[in-house]
Each structure stands twice: as structure tokens, then as C-alpha cells.
Design an enzyme around this catalytic site. Structure first.
Site, PDB file in Angstrom:
ATOM      1  N   GLY A 196       0.826  -1.197   0.000  1.00 59.90           N
ATOM      2  CA  GLY A 196       0.000   0.000   0.000  1.00 59.90           C
ATOM      3  C   GLY A 196       0.860   1.247   0.000  1.00 59.90           C
ATOM      4  O   GLY A 196       2.058   1.209   0.306  1.00 59.90           O
ATOM      5  N   CYS A 197       0.253   2.359  -0.355  1.00 61.96           N
ATOM      6  CA  CYS A 197       1.029   3.594  -0.490  1.00 61.96           C
ATOM      7  C   CYS A 197       1.503   4.120   0.866  1.00 61.96           C
ATOM      8  O   CYS A 197       2.682   4.428   1.038  1.00 61.96           O
ATOM      9  CB  CYS A 197       0.220   4.650  -1.244  1.00 61.96           C
ATOM     10  SG  CYS A 197      -1.433   4.953  -0.596  1.00 61.96           S
TER      11      CYS A 197
END
Lengths: 345, 345, 345, 345
Positions: free
Chosen positions: B150-151
Site C-alpha cells: 500500500g502507499c
């Protein structure tokens, strides 16, 4: 009787915001408040409309030099000067003149802290213009010298105060606060150019070096009645106005205990908005207002209390608090002329 | 041999970023990589140029439906789908097909955590596409199924990893991360409208409720070899791209110890930039790149370590990590086609 | 053979953009292009990474002073200097050195126009680095002195050129062009501060006073083979990059005639994108690219032709055109190292 | 006597702005204006504070359904509804109820134009709520049905009106107007997402297709007393509020003639600010105000008159004009409750 008001440092953002609020103040509209001398440093001689293009009613005013002579003869003098310049002005004005200083000179009580963070000698300590602090409203109401709190301290202190007053968190707090760039003032600097700021988010003053750190520590330690360790990280975001403070501390208390503490601490406070449980503020909703909007949360997995506060750095964070203090000190309604509805979207 | 690549979910921001990078990939320019099927859900049948107006070379491509049949016959399939949809697609493709999933389905190891944060049943765990983690590069290189991080986890983990590996901080960390709004995806929602986002800063997912929390916790706990308590607060800021993570933890170590640990951990890493002491990153400088830029600080007064990391959420935070993983898994140069110079100012 | 390239004025935005492109140029990656001296005025002695924080591979380079001695010994010298400074540098370098000037000094043919708009004496005229103009590609290819077009002229000229070449509009055009603030350069000025620019849109240089007006007039008049009256109004918008030019002229021609003219004029041009009928460009889609994207319309009710063009002012509008010209003059592929996929969203 | 006011469509931006202004209206503070029913469509049943987070004093109000029954019993009803819905509501309310419609339904006089631009049948024409038009103030003052002008027409008409009244320009005008995205309303659409809008500038409704075109044409043709050809191009810029209109027309008149005409036309107008010669407005200076700020220029080289006007699309462009009209129709001071100092920076 007409109260005559001067603004020293009228070319800056703090001065401009005070003038914005004074233009709409009901006492101005009723002829009981008169906007007198407007002064500046290098901008003396300039038409106000060329500097603050939003101040239509005052556009043709010409800025004068910031000298005691020009400021004499006013009932109220607002100071929006670079730090270190307020004491000389204040000393030259009569003790009865109400002086409201938006600078940092008279906020800190500890002379060593002053020297550490600002350099030079400490000028003294004035009543702190945050009426929401316990016992402070009466002090401000009776003062003729008032130090307006810093913008980051305003939102940080008010967002954390009840938790520390009630002893619900450990005395070590982490504050990460995102600010629009008007908080950095109006001096032209490359790193404040729109081309550098737009589309980017930048931390600065990392590691406890920002000058607002001791001011936050001072107020929170007093609230907790013990030394509070403050990790404060300011972050520059691409907005003109607004600060969002994300405040975290370890806790074993429940969210209900926090809500009770906050509701009690801010009962009757016109400028503090406690959001319903599960809601958190954004800076856009307080734009142009004197409000602080706060949301609360307890993260049981990590054992932390997270409170989020939003403020307009130029209104409640500077010019609004200045006018609020003036209102109190003059015996006017504390909230006169102070917007409570944000300009949104 | 030409490698044929499909992108499922090509209408979203993750899919668009992967295509941006593939268009400029040297293997594409050399004819060794062919961009095959591009698929979508409700946007099937649409001209790509009407959705991603920046992808000039692919403007006339028509999106197909996301089905196993359309995706069959490709050597590499990138998935940019809403969570919960990847397993069905993956099961229908041969084990030899390299599948790089930008969704969350296969990131978490703990099935209970999955159910708590995402609901429904856990689909499984794939190799985690973050080659900078100890031992992970080899795992990714040998995989045909890869879960792109995920970012928020990407920047949070990489900013804190060496401190936890070296045991220099207490295992309780506070992360406040500001993200541009592309991280929230392309579905039209009122609170993501420009009129709501511009000029405003907003916290959300406060109190440990954001779905990226367990992913961060998983990686940091493994690095520390003990459970790490993570207080994670995401903040939405008015930029399109970029995440700045402000990471704080209590420490008694010196800044020099931290620098040694970070330099050792990231020695030879092409996509991690450690800034000189006293400098801190901004998201603008990494725009469009696969870089993570990190600055370190120790605040001795509050006894805290503060590390700031910046990343482009769509590049290193999603599409760049996906291409980096593909490069590794195909035996190509890990950095091929991945920009390391930001589009700034 | 390795081509050695210097950038004079490397601290500004034009210089930074040239370096961004050179870092990713395939000849650099292949060792055929070497980035040599980087020079500056008041920033000489500074680490490049402190000025352009996005140029990670060059971060430790130190800027030298802009002198002929420092620039000597390079095959190519890019100039990104304030106007009036290029001639002295050029005169001191050998005629065989390829000099690509991003400044205005050598763009205008009419010495009186130069004096009217810039003051002082005209330095001369160099080949105009816009290969898309009829006959110009060959001139640029054979030159060792090239004047890079201005940013507003680039998009204005290319958006209107085919209409004037084909004689489809009256020779009076109205151009309103909105630009991000990087176009105003990096000198710190109050009116370019983020706090002044964010949330605001401002016209400037109104009434034909902007210095790019005669440059636009010169190219359009040549295309029309008659004097063209140009009303040019630049507008500052809160973005870092990008210009959108809205170009209007009276016409009695049909949209089909315009499409034929534009398709013919730009047939085979790699950096001009003609959008499908009914679509119009935005600056976001060309961010970081060397593209000009154009949409066409005829408003029959008002009898006007409206063409909209978008460009990245720093890439195709400055640094990209400079590299494009260099490529041509060195006999390399015209498009080498020039992005054609925008960094969006 | 207390005036009871309802707002239909209170969940949208127009409704929210009317409420912002009513909250600060001196008649509200004096108890002479009561904010009654607030209604919505799909948002009926929602807490107002969840939709307009800036309206702190009204946060706990619950939106009701938009029906004649709910709106009955109010002295004033503001309508902020999608076009086509106002007539049915108006017909069901007594003729004595003051209805102020922020929609487009009753603005156009020509039924064919309505059908061309909006489709369906024309509902009729109401007095046009722009008191600054010659003779219009008295009409609005005596009306119980008022059509609030569109946002683009407000700034376009007021910026060009005196030039056309005085016959100083040819009856062919080019208007390029940049608007913040709140003007596009609050419905969630992909192209209005922050990620699409930020960092980008986009023209839309190009070629005379925007629905505000006939409204501008109607007013300017009446002023000129002859048909005026209007080329109108709207442009979306990354701000929440504000429109800057760049208006160009051919002229042989001098700037002095224009200044005389504008000063005469706007003598005594509280909400029109004519800037000193050589100055031009920005939208930031009128943020949150009911002002239109205008700058004038004549470009003698191209033979064009260029006038620039700035307005806050939600205040003078919608909600402010609505309140201004209400004030007039109720016999109150026209400017009551209407800010004239912008929230800047």
C-alpha cells in the site's frame, strides 16, 4: 466615546487580518471604533490598496512610518512587527494605552527559553491572550498589555488542554501540525514561492527546533501541573490559511472520559467547537473564523489518544485572538466582530 | 522474446500509472515489452484517451471487460482492482503468469487482521513487493505472484525500518502521513471533489481505523522482531500526488547512531535517498519518481526520534513498485523504466 | 564520442528542467552525453541538491560562476540567464559551440520591437527553436546558435498557426493564456508567494504590454503573410506548471476546413496532439512532457473560431524545446529524451 | 415583525452560501430574521453539520424534504434547485411569498433560447436580480419573484456593461472566464475530483455551448441596444471559488473615454470596485464578498479594449446577489449582511 485604533505593521498578514476584522466590527459600523494610524516599515508611504487588495474600504489609506509619535493618541495599538521590536514601541506609549502584540516578544515566561529559541534578551511577559485557558479570561479583561498566542500554540494547546487538565494522558505528546503558508509571513523567500509550495508538502523545523515549541510546552505543562515533553513537527501544505494539528499521547482512559473532560473544559466557550464522536475537523470549515474545531479519538490497539484540531492561523491564530482580547479588555462583548461561520467551500 | 503485458483495472489511477511507466520503459521502446489487453469494469468499451488524457501513445486503445479470457495469453498481468476481486482472476490464470496485484488482497499474513479491517474471508498471502526489506528482493525475484505494498505502508515502513531493525527506538511509533487525493482513488465522492479539498486539510481514518494500519504494523513488527504499537493518522491535503510521513518514536539513541543504521540499511538501494543531516524531504521533489526520500532528526529535549519520508503514492507507492517487482521477477534490471528525477517545480 | 554539455543559469527553473531532461536522456544513460559545468550567479558555490531537490543524481554537484572560462570546452552550452546577458557569453565562446539560449535576447527580428519591449539595444536574431514552423526544422538542424521560443509564444503560435497559414481567420486574434507560476521564474517576489497565488486567479501584463506579445505577433504575421493584430492577455493561476491558451478569431470557415488545415500542418509532428472533435485539452495531461495538445471549435452564432492549446511551460515551453533543438543540431533523433506521456493525475 | 426564511436546496453550494450570509445578517442577530425550514432532495434527513461543516450555528439542523408544504408559511423562500424544478414550487406558494430563485429557470426572456440551451419548455421570466443594471433596482425592489443571475453572467455583464451602454466598442465581444470548481456544483463527478482538477487548467463548454452564453448575450444586447455577438469560453481552474473574466472587444475609443463611462455607470454602486488605472483584479481579493472588482485597459497596437472583472461566484455570483435582492424586496438596506472585505490572503 469613540475608541481610536492603530495598527503597526499593517502591511503584513497579521495586520491585514486585524483590519479585515475591524472593518466588519459592529462598533466600527456604529461609529464607536475608528481605524486610525496604519504604519509599516519599508512599505511606509504605500497605498494600502496596493498591499491588501481585499480591504476595499481602506484602499486609499497611506501607510505611515512605525514610530511612537505616529502611534500616540490612540486608545488601542495592535502590533504586528518582527520579533524584538515590540518592547521599544510599548515603552514609548502610555501605560493606559491598550497594546495587543501579535509578535512573540512577551509570550514566554522563561527568559532562558526565550534566549535559546529567539536569541537576545527576554523583554518580559505579558498576559497571554487566550481567554479559554483556566483563569485567563479575567486576566486579559483587566490588562492593557496583551501577548497574542502564536498560531501553532493556539490550536495545539486548545486541542490538548482538557486531556492534560484532567490527567488523562501521559505527559509526553506528539504534535504534527500542517499549516498554510500565510503563517510564514509575507517576506519574499524562494521556498515560499507558489511554484515551490504548490503540489508539495514539506516538513520544517523538525526535531523541536521550531520557535513555537517552548510556547506550547509552557501552556501544556501548566495545564498538567508537571513538565510535559512536547515533540512538535510543523508541516507546510499548499493552502493559504489554516492549521490542522494532529495530537497524540499515550493513554489508558476511555473515549468517554475524554469527552466528559472536553465538554466540561469548553462549556460555554463560543469559539471552541467539539465535533460529534467519530467526526474530525478540516481547516476549510473554519476559514476566516475565530473557531477552533476539535475531534477526539482513542485508539485502543496502540493505546493512544488522538485529538485533531483545526484553526484559521490568521483569525483565531492571530488577528481574531487579538480582536477577542481587545473586546475583553475594553469591556465589549468578547465575540463582537468575530466570524463563526467559515467561508466554505 | 516479447513479453506481453495486460493491465486489469486500467481506468483507475493505479492502472494509469502503470501504463505511464510502461510507455517509457526501455523494453517497450526496444520492442521487448508489448502492452496487450487493457481492461476495466464499468468503463469497458471506452477509449483510453477519454479516461487518461495523458497517455497520448495509447489514446485510441479501447478498454475491454476484466475477464480471465481477456487476460489469458499474457506473460504479465497487473491488477488494479477493488479489494476482494483479485483472487478470482488469479485462480483463473496459469501459475506461470506473473501476476502483480496493486490491491490489498494478498498483503496481510494474519487472516484475522484481514477480516477485522476489510471484512470477509482472507484470500491468502503473496510475496510482498518491497525489495528494500531484508531478504525480500530474492523472494520477489523468484515469484509469479506479487502483492504490491500500500502507499502509506511503503513510505511509513521505509522511513522507520532501519530504526526498528537496529533497535534504536521504543516499539511504539506515531505516524502522521499527509496524502494527495489520488490515493483515494477515482470513484466520484463528494468529499473528494476539488471544491471540498482545495484550501483545506482534513484528517480521516483517525484512531487506528485506516486499513493500512495492520500492514504497517506487520512489517515494522517483523523488523523489530517484537510487536510494535502503531498509531497511524492519515491526512488529506490538496495535492494530486505525494505522501509525506512524519514518524515519531521515543529514543535515547543519538542522531549518529541513527545515521549509521540508515546508511547501512539502505546502502546500494537505488530508490532510497537519505538526505544530508538537517534536511528534510518534500513530496514535490519525488513527483513522478520511484524514490523515497528520507530525513532524520533526534529531538533531545522531548527524547524523540523524528524521521520524515516522502514518496509519490502512485509511483513508488503503487505503479512504480509494481514495475520494480515485474523487472525483478523477469530478471531485468530492477530500475528499468523507473524515473529517479522528480518533475519539479 | 562524448558530447559535453554545460548549463549556465542552472539554479533557475529553466536550467533545472534542462537538467531533468538530460538526466533521463538515452545518450546520457549510454555515456554519449556528459553533464559538465553547471553555473549560476548569486548561487555559485551552492550544492545543486539544495536548489533543485528533485535532481537526485546530481545532488552533490556544486554550482560554479557563470563565466566564459567555466563554459569553455563544452560542445553544447544551454543558457538560462536573465535577458541581456546571453550575447556576452555567446561572443566569448567559439562559433562551433552549440549554444541554445532559453532567454529572449535573440528571438525578435525587429530591433525596434526589442527596444520597445525590453529596453536597450537589440543583440541580434538567432534561428528560432520551433521545428514545427514551416521550413524551420532544417534551419535549426544546421545551426550552432538557437533561440528557444518563449513559453506563451510556443503554445499560442502552435495553437493558431494552421488557421493563419490557411487563411481561415481574420488577422485579428485574441489570446488569453493562463500560466502556472513557474513561468514567472524563481526570484522571490511578494506577488509570487504561495499565500498570494493560492486560491486566486490574476491577470497581468494586460493591454498588450507583456513582452511575449511581439514574439507571438512576429510568428503569426509570418504565417499569415500579412500583419496580424494580437490581443494577448496572460493570467496567473495556482499551478506550478502549464499554460492553457484560449485563442479566438473571427471566421466564416467551417470546422471541417479547420480540421483539414490542422491535420495537414501537423502531419507527422511527434509533439503536437490534435484532440478528437469536441474535446479540449487541460494542462494536467501534458505535465512534464514536450507535447502541445490542441482542441478546435467553431462557434457559428458568434462567428468565431476558438482553439485551445495546452503545454508544459517548462518542458515544451522551455527546457524541452531546448533539448529538442539540441537533438536536431547534433543530428540525433529529434525526440530523444523528451517525454510524451504526462504525469497525471 | 420577524421575517421567516426558508432555503430549498440547502445541501448544495448555493444554499450553503445563502445560509452563511443569513447567519451573519444583522437582522438575524437582531431577531428580525428567522432561519426556518431547510430542505433538500436526496439529503433530506441529514444533519446540516454533516453537509456544510462551516455552518457551526446551524450544525444540528435536520434537512427536510423539498415540498410546498414544508416551504409554506415562510415570508421568503430561496431556491437552490437543479434547473426545471423551480416553477412547480413557485406555483404552489402564495404570490405574496418572496421567492428568490438561484436557478436558471426564469432568467431568459426568449423561450427559444431556453429550449436551445436547456431543453424542454420555458417556464417564464422573472425580474433579474442584478440591481446594478439601469432601471433594474426599482424592479427588483417591487418584486416577489426574482431570478438571481448566473455566476458567469454576473461578472461578464458587469465588466462589459458600461462599454456597451456608451457604445465604445464594436458589438462583438470575446469573454474568457476562469472559474473555481464550486461553480460546477456539488454532484460527484470524476472530472471534478480534486485529483483531476489540482495542478490543471481546463477549458470546457467551448464554442458557445455553455448555458450562460444566451444570458450574457441578452443583457449585453439590451445594454448596447443592438445584437451583440458573444464568444464565451469558460475555463476551470484549481480554486474553490472565484471567477476572473477577461473581456475583449475592438475599439477606437481612448482609455479616458472608458473610464468616464465606467465611473458614471457605477457611481454610488456599493458592490462595484473600479481599480485605479493600470491595476487589475484577482479573485482572491473578493473571496467571500459581494464585490465585483474591475480593471480597464486599451491596447492601442491591436485596437482592443480589455476589461478584467473578478467576483466570488458563490457570493455576488449566487448567494450574495440573492440576499441583496431579498434586502431590496423587503425594503431593508441593500447591503445588509453582505461582506465587502475579502478573506485574503
Amino acid at each position: 466615546m469613540t475608541i481610536k485604533v492603530a495598527v503597526a505593521g499593517a502591511s503584513g498578514y497579521a495586520g491585514g487580518e486585524i483590519l479585515r476584522l475591524l472593518c466588519g466590527h459592529p462598533r466600527t459600523l456604529a461609529g464607536e471604533l475608528e481605524i486610525g494610524a496604519l504604519t509599516a516599515g519599508s512599505n511606509a508611504g504605500t497605498r494600502l490598496g496596493d498591499l491588501h487588495r481585499n480591504l476595499f474600504p481602506l484602499a486609499d489609506r497611506i501607510l505611515e512610518e512605525t514610530t511612537p509619535e505616529v502611534l500616540a493618541g490612540h486608545d488601542v495599538v495592535f502590533l504586528g512587527l518582527p520579533h524584538g521590536q515590540s518592547a521599544a514601541i510599548a515603552d514609548a506609549l502610555p501605560p493606559s494605552t491598550l497594546i495587543v502584540d501579535c509578535g512573540a516578544d512577551f509570550r514566554l515566561e522563561d527568559a532562558d527559553e526565550w534566549t535559546t529559541y529567539y536569541g537576545g534578551e527576554h523583554a518580559g511577559t505579558w498576559p497571554y491572550g487566550m481567554p479559554e485557558l483556566p483563569g485567563n479570561r479575567e486576566i486579559v479583561a483587566g490588562a492593557t498589555r496583551i501577548a497574542v498566542p502564536g498560531c501553532y500554540p493556539t490550536v495545539s494547546i486548545l486541542t490538548l488542554l482538557p486531556a492534560l487538565l484532567a490527567g488523562l494522558v501521559e505527559p509526553t505528546v506528539t504534535i504534527v501540525a500542517m499549516s498554510g503558508t500565510s503563517g510564514a509571513g509575507r517576506s519574499p523567500k524562494v521556498n515560499l514561492l507558489a511554484a515551490e509550495v504548490l503540489g508539495s508538502v514539506r516538513a520544517y523545523g523538525v526535531g523541536g527546533t521550531h520557535r513555537h515549541t517552548p510556547e506550547i510546552t509552557q501552556a501544556l505543562s501548566r495545564a498538567a501541573d508537571m513538565p510535559v515533553a512536547v515533540s512538535f513537527t510543523p508541516v507546510l501544505v499548499p493552502t493559504t490559511r489554516g492549521i490542522l494539528a494532529t495530537c497524540t499521547a499515550r493513554t489508558s482512559a476511555s473515549i468517554d472520559e475524554f469527552r466528559v473532560a472536553y465538554e466540561k473544559a469548553y462549556d460555554g466557550e463560543a469559539f471552541v467547537n467539539l465535533l460529534p464522536q467519530g467526526e474530525f475537523p478540516e481547516t476549510g470549515s473554519v476559514l476566516g473564523t475565530n473557531m477552533v474545531s476539535i475531534g477526539l479519538s482513542v485508539d485502543e490497539r496502540s493505546g493512544t489518544f488522538v485529538a485533531i484540531g483545526a484553526v484559521d492561523n490568521l483569525t483565531k491564530g492571530t488577528g481574531g485572538a487579538a480582536v477577542q482580547s481587545m473586546n475583553l479588555a475594553l469591556g465589549w462583548g468578547e465575540g463582537e466582530g468575530l466570524p463563526i461561520v467559515g467561508v466554505a467551500p
